[in-house]
Design an enzyme around this catalytic site. Structure first.
Site, PDB file in Angstrom:
ATOM      1  N   GLU A  11       0.821  -1.203   0.000  1.00  0.00           N
ATOM      2  CA  GLU A  11       0.000   0.000   0.000  1.00  0.00           C
ATOM      3  C   GLU A  11       0.859   1.259   0.000  1.00  0.00           C
ATOM      4  OE1 GLU A  11      -4.151  -1.689   1.749  1.00  0.00           O
ATOM      5  OE2 GLU A  11      -2.958  -0.500   3.139  1.00  0.00           O
ATOM      6  N   CYS A  32      -1.210   6.146  10.075  1.00  0.00           N
ATOM      7  CA  CYS A  32       0.028   5.521  10.547  1.00  0.00           C
ATOM      8  C   CYS A  32      -0.267   4.205  11.256  1.00  0.00           C
ATOM      9  CB  CYS A  32       0.735   6.478  11.502  1.00  0.00           C
ATOM     10  SG  CYS A  32       2.278   5.852  12.145  1.00  0.00           S
TER      11      CYS A  32
END
Length: 368
Positions: free
Chosen positions: A94, A339
């Site tokens: 990703e 994150c």
């Protein structure tokens, strides 16, 4: 009869590209021409390169290719963040694009999965398969720039996607050179950031080979707690890690003399006031600015996000010690692009996913 494997030109930094063309009997400037087509114009078709003679174009079509990872899925967040799942040899990594008023940051992956098993990271729970090649790393930038378009589609790159970049230096360093090369993306070395969880010997090698901005994943102020949430600390403890950071800073011009310390705040785990005081003391000899990252939850994880008041108190303690402190604004959490949330599709060679599932079900790994 098997066809000859073509050279993917995205695997070659400028030195390697020039060597490739010299071997073909061409002048080194041909490499610069081709690189401008690839990176400045997003071109992957030799026929469109109209300042390259037809004989060379035909030869390149026979022996070379320009092949970046293809997008298999795209998700767009309400805040403008875009997450792409990119195909890399039957698996997925990703890549996340984060636009802001004054910049556009691309978060790039370096491995399929991750070998380090940090407890608070979604990628780590998937285990590890392999390192990405140069073409699969710089190809993330190429693909994103082509999709976004415009004159300067990407101003900053952070090697903070899936994987531990310092465990793949052989491919990460040439890819970062291409990011900074004037015939590549021409991004300033201060705007290309590599993040590490603390592979100290590789940090020394990095400093000898390239100069980029450094961020470190610290996440705990003492060895006992850090080893609980980051097993790599058993091998390279905080003292050794920070000594390695100081050695890197002594070689670097890209960091302005200080490192960015990343610290994920886990509710009632590492976010007490005593932890803030400990963190300030452990960093006293290492010039730092501190990024506090409120934990982004993901399924099956036991940790929680602290309250705003706990985050604020933690931040204020550090500022009282004179540190520059930034509480990172969560971006893309509605598409799991924040994150610690990146997952992709990983064929896990470490069997970590299976072991985690068995432990959750109360099955002994040794029994199996």
């Amino acid at each position: 009869m098997m066809s000859e494997i073509k050279t993917n030109l995205l695997d070659l930094d400028r030195d390697a590209m020039r060597a490739f063309f010299v071997e073909l009997g061409e002048k080194p400037f041909r490499a610069d021409q081709i690189m401008k087509w690839i990176y400045h114009f997003g071109c992957d078709d030799f026929d469109q390169m109209n300042n390259v003679n037809k004989v060379l174009r035909e030869r390149l079509k026979a022996i070379a290719e320009i092949r970046a990872p293809e997008v298999s899925r795209e998700q767009r967040s309400s805040d403008g963040t875009i997450k792409w799942a990119l195909q890399v040899g039957g698996q997925e990594v990703e890549t996340v694009y984060i636009p802001e008023e004054d910049r556009a940051t691309l978060c790039v992956s370096s491995q399929v999965g991750c070998a380090l098993a940090c407890k608070f990271c979604s990628t780590a729970q998937q285990g590890f398969n392999r390192n990405l090649k140069v073409s699969e790393i710089i190809g993330q930038v190429w693909r994103a720039a082509k999709i976004v378009g415009g004159k300067r589609p990407i101003t900053n790159v952070v090697m903070m996607g899936m994987g531990e970049p310092l465990l793949n230096l052989a491919n990460v360093i040439p890819a970062m050179r291409l990011m900074m090369d004037d015939f590549g993306y021409g991004i300033s070395k201060r705007r290309v950031t590599i993040s590490t969880s603390g592979v100290v010997p590789a940090l020394d090698i990095l400093g000898d080979q390239i100069d980029v901005a450094l961020a470190i994943s610290l996440h705990a102020p003492n060895d006992k707690l850090r080893s609980e949430i980051m097993p790599i600390n058993d091998k390279y403890n905080i003292e050794d890690f920070l000594a390695g950071v100081r050695r890197y800073l002594a070689k670097s011009n890209a960091n302005g003399g200080r490192v960015t310390v990343e610290y994920v705040l886990l509710d009632h785990i590492n976010d007490d006031m005593q932890h803030a005081h400990e963190l300030a003391k452990v960093l006293k000899d290492t010039p730092s600015k501190i990024n506090l990252i409120p934990f982004n939850p993901f399924p099956g994880n036991p940790y929680g996000k602290p309250s705003n008041s706990r985050i604020d108190r933690f931040s204020k303690v550090l500022m009282e010690y004179g540190f520059t402190v930034i509480v990172r604004k969560t971006r893309g959490d509605d598409i799991d692009a924040a994150c610690g949330q990146l997952v992709g599709e990983v064929i896990d060679r470490t069997k970590r996913t299976m072991k985690n599932r068995m432990q959750q079900d109360g099955i002994s790994v040794k029994m199996v």
